[in-house]
Design a protein around this motif. Structure first.
Motif, PDB file in Angstrom:
ATOM      1  N   SER A 158      -2.143  47.373  -5.659  1.00 50.13           N
ATOM      2  CA  SER A 158      -3.254  47.931  -4.898  1.00 50.13           C
ATOM      3  C   SER A 158      -3.242  49.452  -4.993  1.00 50.13           C
ATOM      4  O   SER A 158      -2.180  50.082  -5.034  1.00 50.13           O
ATOM      5  N   LEU A 159      -4.422  50.045  -5.010  1.00 49.59           N
ATOM      6  CA  LEU A 159      -4.530  51.505  -4.985  1.00 49.59           C
ATOM      7  C   LEU A 159      -4.294  52.029  -3.562  1.00 49.59           C
ATOM      8  O   LEU A 159      -4.687  51.383  -2.595  1.00 49.59           O
ATOM      9  N   GLU A 211     -16.706  52.892  -7.289  1.00 48.57           N
ATOM     10  CA  GLU A 211     -17.067  54.272  -7.591  1.00 48.57           C
ATOM     11  C   GLU A 211     -17.134  54.534  -9.096  1.00 48.57           C
ATOM     12  O   GLU A 211     -17.331  55.680  -9.522  1.00 48.57           O
ATOM     13  N   SER A 212     -16.968  53.497  -9.904  1.00 50.65           N
ATOM     14  CA  SER A 212     -16.978  53.616 -11.365  1.00 50.65           C
ATOM     15  C   SER A 212     -15.969  54.652 -11.848  1.00 50.65           C
ATOM     16  O   SER A 212     -16.298  55.571 -12.594  1.00 50.65           O
ATOM     17  N   ILE A 213     -14.707  54.484 -11.417  1.00 57.01           N
ATOM     18  CA  ILE A 213     -13.622  55.386 -11.786  1.00 57.01           C
ATOM     19  C   ILE A 213     -12.532  54.593 -12.515  1.00 57.01           C
ATOM     20  O   ILE A 213     -12.129  53.518 -12.051  1.00 57.01           O
ATOM     21  N   PHE A 217     -14.037  46.035 -19.768  1.00 51.92           N
ATOM     22  CA  PHE A 217     -14.639  44.806 -20.295  1.00 51.92           C
ATOM     23  C   PHE A 217     -13.599  43.712 -20.466  1.00 51.92           C
ATOM     24  O   PHE A 217     -13.746  42.610 -19.917  1.00 51.92           O
ATOM     25  N   LEU A 218     -12.529  43.993 -21.194  1.00 47.51           N
ATOM     26  CA  LEU A 218     -11.568  42.938 -21.505  1.00 47.51           C
ATOM     27  C   LEU A 218     -10.844  42.418 -20.269  1.00 47.51           C
ATOM     28  O   LEU A 218     -10.670  41.207 -20.111  1.00 47.51           O
ATOM     29  N   TRP A 219     -10.427  43.325 -19.395  1.00 47.02           N
ATOM     30  CA  TRP A 219      -9.689  42.867 -18.222  1.00 47.02           C
ATOM     31  C   TRP A 219     -10.610  42.415 -17.101  1.00 47.02           C
ATOM     32  O   TRP A 219     -10.151  41.829 -16.111  1.00 47.02           O
ATOM     33  N   GLY A 220     -11.906  42.638 -17.280  1.00 48.81           N
ATOM     34  CA  GLY A 220     -12.875  42.159 -16.302  1.00 48.81           C
ATOM     35  C   GLY A 220     -13.579  40.881 -16.710  1.00 48.81           C
ATOM     36  O   GLY A 220     -14.497  40.424 -16.011  1.00 48.81           O
ATOM     37  N   LYS A 252     -16.098  43.230  -8.339  1.00 46.66           N
ATOM     38  CA  LYS A 252     -17.154  44.228  -8.161  1.00 46.66           C
ATOM     39  C   LYS A 252     -16.647  45.476  -7.453  1.00 46.66           C
ATOM     40  O   LYS A 252     -17.016  46.602  -7.825  1.00 46.66           O
ATOM     41  N   ASP A 253     -15.806  45.324  -6.437  1.00 41.66           N
ATOM     42  CA  ASP A 253     -15.312  46.464  -5.656  1.00 41.66           C
ATOM     43  C   ASP A 253     -13.800  46.627  -5.793  1.00 41.66           C
ATOM     44  O   ASP A 253     -13.162  47.230  -4.925  1.00 41.66           O
TER      45      ASP A 253
END
Length: 223
Positions: free
Chosen positions: A222-223, A75-77, A115-118, A46-47
């Motif tokens: 990690s970002l 942040e939907s990025i 979608f696919l990787w989630g 989710k985050d």
């Protein structure tokens, strides 16, 4: 090549191996919950803030590629990078830093990768309908729980291991009546912050033994 031929031949057996569909002892939503508990026990998706580094292996004469995409799910990025192209999608807006891409194609790419990787976590998204009745089916000599999830333009089937509920394969039909679509076999796991993400995804057509390619997850950073 040998492994590719073996997997390709199994596509022809999908229909014959799955002729007898027995009901599962769990409902579709219950099975998806258990699969999510295996793949994302801490609720990290989710985050999630991470970069997926990928390579693909494509049938000749197409060339294989290396690329990456980064996600900041809170942040939907999504940021996508490949030679000659670099862009970012934030909600439904587009920023292109290198190369050219239309907003429509960038949004389609964002939806595809998230979608696919989630999966299977993305099956919790609002508006997703999971069939209540699940079945037990044989695929390549093994029994799996199978959960159907219909969407507006296609229908998806998810194959889950009975012992762990690991997602082992999924397929989708764009023409379900004629079983025209693709099946994707999942191999290996890459672990990141408690998540277990399938490492290799090999794509085949459902109606004929045609290999479409393999997506290989090299690492998650990690970002």
């Amino acid at each position: 090549m040998k492994n590719t031929l073996v997997l390709a031949c199994t596509v022809l057996l999908i229909s014959s191996c799955a002729l007898e569909k027995l009901p599962s002892d769990l409902t579709g939503p219950e099975l998806i919950e258990k699969s999510i508990a295996f793949h994302d026990p801490k609720g990290t998706w989710k985050d999630l803030k991470a970069t997926f580094v990928l390579e693909d292996s494509l049938p000749a004469p197409r060339s294989s590629r290396s690329y990456s995409f980064s996600l900041d799910n809170s942040e939907s990025i999504m940021t996508y990078r490949i030679d000659g192209t670099n862009y970012q999608v934030h909600h439904d807006s587009l920023q292109v830093d290198l190369g050219e891409i239309t907003l429509e194609r960038a949004l389609r790419s964002r939806n595809y990768y998230t979608f696919l990787w989630g999966l299977p976590m993305k099956l919790q998204d609002d508006g997703t309908t999971i069939d209540l009745l699940a079945t037990m089916e044989e695929l390549n000599g093994r029994e799996y729980h199978v959960v159907r999830v219909p969407y507006e333009k296609d229908s998806w089937y998810f194959y889950l291991e009975p012992e762990t509920y690991r997602m082992a394969a999924y397929k989708f039909y764009q023409d379900e009546a004629n079983q025209l679509g693709e099946i994707i076999y999942l191999e290996g796991l890459v672990e990141f912050d408690g998540m277990k993400i399938p490492a290799n995804r090999s794509w085949y057509r459902t109606e004929k033994p045609e290999f479409l390619g393999t997506d290989k997850l090299v690492r998650i950073e990690s970002l």
